[in-house]
Design a protein around this motif. Sequence first.
Motif, PDB file in Angstrom:
ATOM      1  N   LEU A   8       0.576   4.143   7.734  1.00 10.29           N
ATOM      2  CA  LEU A   8      -0.767   4.781   8.019  1.00 10.29           C
ATOM      3  C   LEU A   8      -1.167   6.001   7.197  1.00 10.29           C
ATOM      4  O   LEU A   8      -0.284   6.776   7.331  1.00 10.29           O
ATOM      5  CB  LEU A   8      -0.558   5.032   9.398  1.00 10.29           C
ATOM      6  CG  LEU A   8      -0.461   3.842  10.506  1.00 10.29           C
ATOM      7  CD1 LEU A   8      -0.580   4.063  11.819  1.00 10.29           C
ATOM      8  CD2 LEU A   8      -1.701   2.750  10.320  1.00 10.29           C
ATOM      9  N   ASP A   9      -2.299   6.212   6.757  1.00 11.00           N
ATOM     10  CA  ASP A   9      -2.499   7.077   5.915  1.00 11.00           C
ATOM     11  C   ASP A   9      -3.383   8.105   6.628  1.00 11.00           C
ATOM     12  O   ASP A   9      -4.486   8.173   7.276  1.00 11.00           O
ATOM     13  CB  ASP A   9      -3.344   6.387   4.704  1.00 11.00           C
ATOM     14  CG  ASP A   9      -4.020   7.443   3.641  1.00 11.00           C
ATOM     15  OD1 ASP A   9      -3.269   8.532   3.474  1.00 11.00           O
ATOM     16  OD2 ASP A   9      -4.815   7.234   2.832  1.00 11.00           O
ATOM     17  N   PHE A  10      -2.683   9.532   6.439  1.00  8.74           N
ATOM     18  CA  PHE A  10      -3.645  10.558   6.839  1.00  8.74           C
ATOM     19  C   PHE A  10      -4.216  11.280   5.967  1.00  8.74           C
ATOM     20  O   PHE A  10      -4.428  12.501   6.360  1.00  8.74           O
ATOM     21  CB  PHE A  10      -2.645  11.339   7.960  1.00  8.74           C
ATOM     22  CG  PHE A  10      -2.001  10.736   9.174  1.00  8.74           C
ATOM     23  CD1 PHE A  10      -2.900  10.819  10.295  1.00  8.74           C
ATOM     24  CD2 PHE A  10      -0.961   9.943   9.388  1.00  8.74           C
ATOM     25  CE1 PHE A  10      -2.494   9.895  11.471  1.00  8.74           C
ATOM     26  CE2 PHE A  10      -0.311   9.260  10.484  1.00  8.74           C
ATOM     27  CZ  PHE A  10      -1.235   9.271  11.550  1.00  8.74           C
ATOM     28  N   GLY A  11      -4.324  10.862   4.788  1.00 12.72           N
ATOM     29  CA  GLY A  11      -5.044  11.365   3.847  1.00 12.72           C
ATOM     30  C   GLY A  11      -4.104  12.199   2.550  1.00 12.72           C
ATOM     31  O   GLY A  11      -4.465  12.840   2.017  1.00 12.72           O
ATOM     32  N   SER A  12      -2.769  11.975   2.785  1.00  9.91           N
ATOM     33  CA  SER A  12      -1.897  12.680   1.833  1.00  9.91           C
ATOM     34  C   SER A  12      -1.940  12.117   0.371  1.00  9.91           C
ATOM     35  O   SER A  12      -2.404  11.041   0.103  1.00  9.91           O
ATOM     36  CB  SER A  12      -0.441  12.251   2.248  1.00  9.91           C
ATOM     37  OG  SER A  12       0.460  12.712   1.290  1.00  9.91           O
ATOM     38  N   GLN A  13      -1.902  13.126  -0.572  1.00 10.96           N
ATOM     39  CA  GLN A  13      -1.900  12.838  -1.788  1.00 10.96           C
ATOM     40  C   GLN A  13      -0.616  11.820  -2.287  1.00 10.96           C
ATOM     41  O   GLN A  13      -0.873  11.366  -3.411  1.00 10.96           O
ATOM     42  CB  GLN A  13      -1.941  14.053  -2.760  1.00 10.96           C
ATOM     43  CG  GLN A  13      -0.597  14.854  -2.444  1.00 10.96           C
ATOM     44  CD  GLN A  13      -0.486  16.157  -3.345  1.00 10.96           C
ATOM     45  OE1 GLN A  13      -0.965  16.011  -4.879  1.00 10.96           O
ATOM     46  NE2 GLN A  13      -0.218  17.264  -2.701  1.00 10.96           N
ATOM     47  N   ILE A  48       5.148   3.270   8.741  1.00 15.42           N
ATOM     48  CA  ILE A  48       5.382   4.567   8.159  1.00 15.42           C
ATOM     49  C   ILE A  48       4.286   5.474   8.206  1.00 15.42           C
ATOM     50  O   ILE A  48       3.130   5.031   7.937  1.00 15.42           O
ATOM     51  CB  ILE A  48       5.761   4.684   6.794  1.00 15.42           C
ATOM     52  CG1 ILE A  48       7.101   3.720   6.516  1.00 15.42           C
ATOM     53  CG2 ILE A  48       5.961   6.159   6.178  1.00 15.42           C
ATOM     54  CD1 ILE A  48       7.542   3.746   4.952  1.00 15.42           C
ATOM     55  N   LEU A  49       4.126   6.610   8.969  1.00 15.50           N
ATOM     56  CA  LEU A  49       3.192   7.621   8.962  1.00 15.50           C
ATOM     57  C   LEU A  49       3.100   8.639   8.108  1.00 15.50           C
ATOM     58  O   LEU A  49       4.114   9.337   7.665  1.00 15.50           O
ATOM     59  CB  LEU A  49       3.368   8.468  10.421  1.00 15.50           C
ATOM     60  CG  LEU A  49       3.436   7.633  11.775  1.00 15.50           C
ATOM     61  CD1 LEU A  49       3.461   8.495  13.047  1.00 15.50           C
ATOM     62  CD2 LEU A  49       2.626   6.610  11.716  1.00 15.50           C
ATOM     63  N   SER A  50       2.168   8.702   7.007  1.00 14.00           N
ATOM     64  CA  SER A  50       2.172   9.649   5.844  1.00 14.00           C
ATOM     65  C   SER A  50       1.907  10.994   6.356  1.00 14.00           C
ATOM     66  O   SER A  50       1.668  11.532   7.426  1.00 14.00           O
ATOM     67  CB  SER A  50       0.930   9.141   4.732  1.00 14.00           C
ATOM     68  OG  SER A  50      -0.418   9.740   5.416  1.00 14.00           O
ATOM     69  N   GLY A  51       1.989  11.850   5.218  1.00 15.64           N
ATOM     70  CA  GLY A  51       1.765  13.283   5.409  1.00 15.64           C
ATOM     71  C   GLY A  51       0.094  13.326   5.392  1.00 15.64           C
ATOM     72  O   GLY A  51      -0.698  12.446   5.556  1.00 15.64           O
ATOM     73  N   SER A  52      -0.219  14.743   5.389  1.00 16.96           N
ATOM     74  CA  SER A  52      -1.864  15.015   5.476  1.00 16.96           C
ATOM     75  C   SER A  52      -1.802  16.556   5.012  1.00 16.96           C
ATOM     76  O   SER A  52      -1.202  17.104   5.127  1.00 16.96           O
ATOM     77  CB  SER A  52      -2.157  14.717   6.772  1.00 16.96           C
ATOM     78  OG  SER A  52      -3.495  14.984   7.264  1.00 16.96           O
ATOM     79  N   LEU A  76       8.829   5.652  10.962  1.00 22.97           N
ATOM     80  CA  LEU A  76       9.320   6.852  10.372  1.00 22.97           C
ATOM     81  C   LEU A  76       8.125   7.841   9.903  1.00 22.97           C
ATOM     82  O   LEU A  76       7.117   7.380   9.396  1.00 22.97           O
ATOM     83  CB  LEU A  76       9.716   6.361   8.677  1.00 22.97           C
ATOM     84  CG  LEU A  76      10.344   7.511   7.963  1.00 22.97           C
ATOM     85  CD1 LEU A  76      11.555   8.223   8.546  1.00 22.97           C
ATOM     86  CD2 LEU A  76      10.661   6.895   6.483  1.00 22.97           C
ATOM     87  N   GLY A  77       8.108   8.907  10.563  1.00 21.09           N
ATOM     88  CA  GLY A  77       7.226  10.027  10.444  1.00 21.09           C
ATOM     89  C   GLY A  77       7.443  10.850   9.001  1.00 21.09           C
ATOM     90  O   GLY A  77       8.651  11.430   9.123  1.00 21.09           O
TER      91      GLY A  77
END
Length: 509
Positions: A8-13, A48-52, A76-77
């Motif tokens: 799941l993408d929260f906008g991380s590079q 997997i939860l991404s960074g942001s 996995l966060g």
Amino acid sequence: MQEKIIILDFGSQYTQLIARRVRELNVYCEIHPFNHLPEFDESVKGIILSGSPYSVRQDDAPQVELSQFHNQYPVLGVCYGAQYFAHYSGGEVIPSTIREYGRANLQYIDDSHALLKNIPEGSQVWMSHGDTISSIPDDFEVIASTDTVRVAAYHIKESKTYGIQFHPEVTHSSDGKQLLENFLVDICGCSQDWTPDSFVESTIASLREKIGTDKVVLGLSGGVDSSVAAVLLHKAIGPNLHCIFVDNGLLRKDEFEQVLDSYQHMGLNVRGINARDRFISQLTGIKEPEQKRKIIGRVFIEVFDDAAHEVQDVKWLGQGTIYPDVIESVSVKGPSATIKSHHNVGGLPDFMKLKVIEPLNTLFKDEVRKVGRALGIDDIILSRHPFPGPGLAIRILGEITAEKVAILQEADAIYINNLKTSGWYDKVWQAGAIFLPVQSVGVMGDERTYENVICLRAVGSVDGMTADWSHLPYELLAKISNEIINNVKGINRVVYDISSKPPATIEWE
């Protein structure tokens, strides 16, 4: 059913990098924006939860309903993902007293937890965050710390949910690959069976089932993506695939004849169309880059549509769309404004009433090459540098003429041939010559000249999203410059572009 990991993408590079690392471990994964959740079915093995770039404390921070998958799937966060779980479970996330960015070392590790198996104390990790988890709920337990970050990793008791404050996907995290493998294999139970060979086998079977006895037309470009897509479709449906290779007059020197010959030797049912004059005439007097792209796109569709109509009862259009194009077109913030018009992701004019088939739309560029090798495609095609859809039109700055195209083709051929004979071609991700809209004074023999300038560009990259200029040897640059000036009439000066992306782009237009 193909097992998969959902990211799941929260906008991380770094989101695409997470996906690449997962796939390097032979586990299939998909990236989905947090606000466009997929269906969670039995094929999903973990999340997997991404960074942001956001803070969980912001009013407009990305949010997702955790209850729909927490305790149902291993989770996995990563960085923001870890902070999000802690924050919404009753913990506290506060601004860091100092920005925690760069290398750190895990001073405490509880390796009784599967996530941290075979990861030694002192392991280097990469931090990139402005917030810190200052306290965690009672059902959370700290399983790793650094000297400045107490909650570097945590586990939610009686669950398969973990959070880490660092980025295991970047190479600076020395045991990041081990941590991801621990999560994927030991916690999620992934079988690591997603390989180029398995992709080829399953994709061919899927294409046969989906297309049946229908006919497909596909536009070949000479590049890696369309070539691999064509061979996959050919193995699935044989002569019912009709390939069309259009010469727009803006290809490299002799490229149309050479590539057409290689396609025919591969057994593809391919038709070559010489439309050079039609493209060049439409571009006369046009200087603006986006206008050039739109004209080339429009004329290509006209030429392609004319050729496609000569094939009776076509139902499908094959495309070489790859995964980064798909991700960008459905990003966290909506369709990306950075997509250039010639990408045309999944796009068709209304008058072409065809269904679209994209056999590579789940693959990254390096994976496409691996699949191509599994299919036995010649390395001459697979190792080709990326080449822009509009071709030399966007490497001729300003107005395009047949004379400028001929000059640039000659200069580019000298450049690329020298890269190949010197062994530098395979060390460079993309290279090309650019015709600049300036003239300069020179001396050739005893005569004064006032002629054109060629700029050479060569970059190293993994996927084209970032790139650094290639440090070609001075001796090689001198040889190339000398050959171009002595052999290409109309050129009296050669320069080398030493700009990186960002801030510059790879192409000049």
